[in-house]
Scaffold this motif. Structure first.
Motif, short mmCIF file in Angstrom:
data_model
loop_
_atom_site.label_atom_id
_atom_site.label_comp_id
_atom_site.label_asym_id
_atom_site.label_seq_id
_atom_site.Cartn_x
_atom_site.Cartn_y
_atom_site.Cartn_z
N ASN A 120 0.81 -1.22 0.00
CA ASN A 120 0.00 0.00 0.00
C ASN A 120 0.84 1.28 0.00
N ASP A 121 2.02 1.20 -0.63
CA ASP A 121 2.78 2.43 -0.83
C ASP A 121 2.02 3.29 -1.84
N PRO A 122 2.21 4.61 -1.80
CA PRO A 122 1.40 5.50 -2.65
C PRO A 122 1.47 5.16 -4.14
N GLU A 123 2.62 4.75 -4.65
CA GLU A 123 2.73 4.42 -6.08
C GLU A 123 1.86 3.21 -6.43
N SER A 124 1.90 2.18 -5.60
CA SER A 124 1.09 0.98 -5.88
C SER A 124 -0.39 1.29 -5.78
N VAL A 125 -0.78 2.06 -4.76
CA VAL A 125 -2.19 2.40 -4.59
C VAL A 125 -2.69 3.20 -5.79
N ALA A 126 -1.85 4.12 -6.27
CA ALA A 126 -2.26 4.94 -7.42
C ALA A 126 -2.34 4.12 -8.69
N ARG A 127 -1.47 3.12 -8.80
CA ARG A 127 -1.39 2.36 -10.04
C ARG A 127 -2.44 1.27 -10.16
N TYR A 128 -2.63 0.49 -9.10
CA TYR A 128 -3.45 -0.72 -9.20
C TYR A 128 -4.87 -0.47 -8.71
N PRO A 129 -5.87 -0.91 -9.48
CA PRO A 129 -7.26 -0.64 -9.10
C PRO A 129 -7.79 -1.52 -7.97
N LEU A 130 -7.07 -2.59 -7.63
CA LEU A 130 -7.49 -3.48 -6.54
C LEU A 130 -6.30 -3.74 -5.62
N PRO A 131 -6.55 -4.12 -4.37
CA PRO A 131 -5.45 -4.39 -3.44
C PRO A 131 -4.45 -5.39 -4.01
N ILE A 132 -3.20 -5.14 -3.73
CA ILE A 132 -2.10 -5.92 -4.27
C ILE A 132 -1.13 -6.19 -3.12
N PHE A 133 -0.39 -7.28 -3.22
CA PHE A 133 0.45 -7.70 -2.10
C PHE A 133 1.91 -7.82 -2.51
N ARG A 134 2.79 -7.86 -1.52
CA ARG A 134 4.23 -8.06 -1.74
C ARG A 134 4.73 -9.03 -0.68
N PRO A 135 5.87 -9.66 -0.93
CA PRO A 135 6.42 -10.54 0.11
C PRO A 135 6.67 -9.76 1.40
N ARG A 136 6.40 -10.41 2.54
CA ARG A 136 6.65 -9.81 3.87
C ARG A 136 7.97 -10.32 4.37
N LEU A 137 8.85 -9.39 4.73
CA LEU A 137 10.20 -9.78 5.11
C LEU A 137 10.23 -10.43 6.49
N SER A 138 9.46 -9.87 7.44
CA SER A 138 9.45 -10.47 8.79
C SER A 138 8.28 -11.43 8.88
N GLU A 139 8.54 -12.61 9.45
CA GLU A 139 7.47 -13.60 9.60
C GLU A 139 6.54 -13.09 10.67
#
Ligand SMILES: [Zn+2]
Length: 139
Positions: A120-139
């Motif tokens: 949910n960084d501003p660039e991703s929120v602005a770019r993608y019309p639906l929620p999007i995910f990334r790998p989480r570094l900390s378990e």
């Protein structure tokens, strides 16, 4: 393509059931419904609880954390706006709150069981019309 230009992607159709969900994403949040009758967490957005049929649903902001259950690498997308981005990881994600959803994961190295978080960084929120995910570094 300009990274903040999402007009090329197919856009979701807003209705009274999904409006809060889609507006939440525009603010970088993942919104889920919760039933006042049985307290179940619900996804996808709908007018009544699929467990007890109560129509007393409220919205909560989810943590955005979850795990990949399974995934597919999409090499031939069904819309030309995705052609330059293949392969695309489309994953079934189980959220910490319980519901599962299908979403894109911004990674070429997705694995079942992988911890993910809302991108949910501003660039991703602005770019993608639906929620999007990334790998989480900390378990
Ligand atoms: Zn219920």
């Amino acid at each position: 393509m300009n990274i903040s230009d999402n007009r090329a992607y197919p856009q979701p159709v807003v209705d009274r059931d999904n409006r809060t969900y889609l507006e939440g994403w525009k603010n970088g949040s993942l919104m889920l419904q919760q039933c006042a009758g049985c307290h179940a967490m619900i996804f996808y957005p709908r007018p009544m609880c699929p467990h007890c049929w109560s129509d007393s649903l409220s919205w909560i902001k989810a943590s955005g954390r979850g795990r990949v259950v399974s995934y597919s690498m999409i090499h031939r997308p069904n819309h030309p706006s995705f052609n330059d981005e293949t392969p695309i990881a489309l994953a079934e994600i189980v959220l910490e709150e319980g519901p599962t959803l299908l979403a894109r994961v911004l990674s070429q190295d997705v694995k079942s069981g992988m911890a993910v978080e809302l991108a949910n960084d501003p660039e991703s929120v602005a770019r993608y019309p639906l929620p999007i995910f990334r790998p989480r570094l900390s378990e």
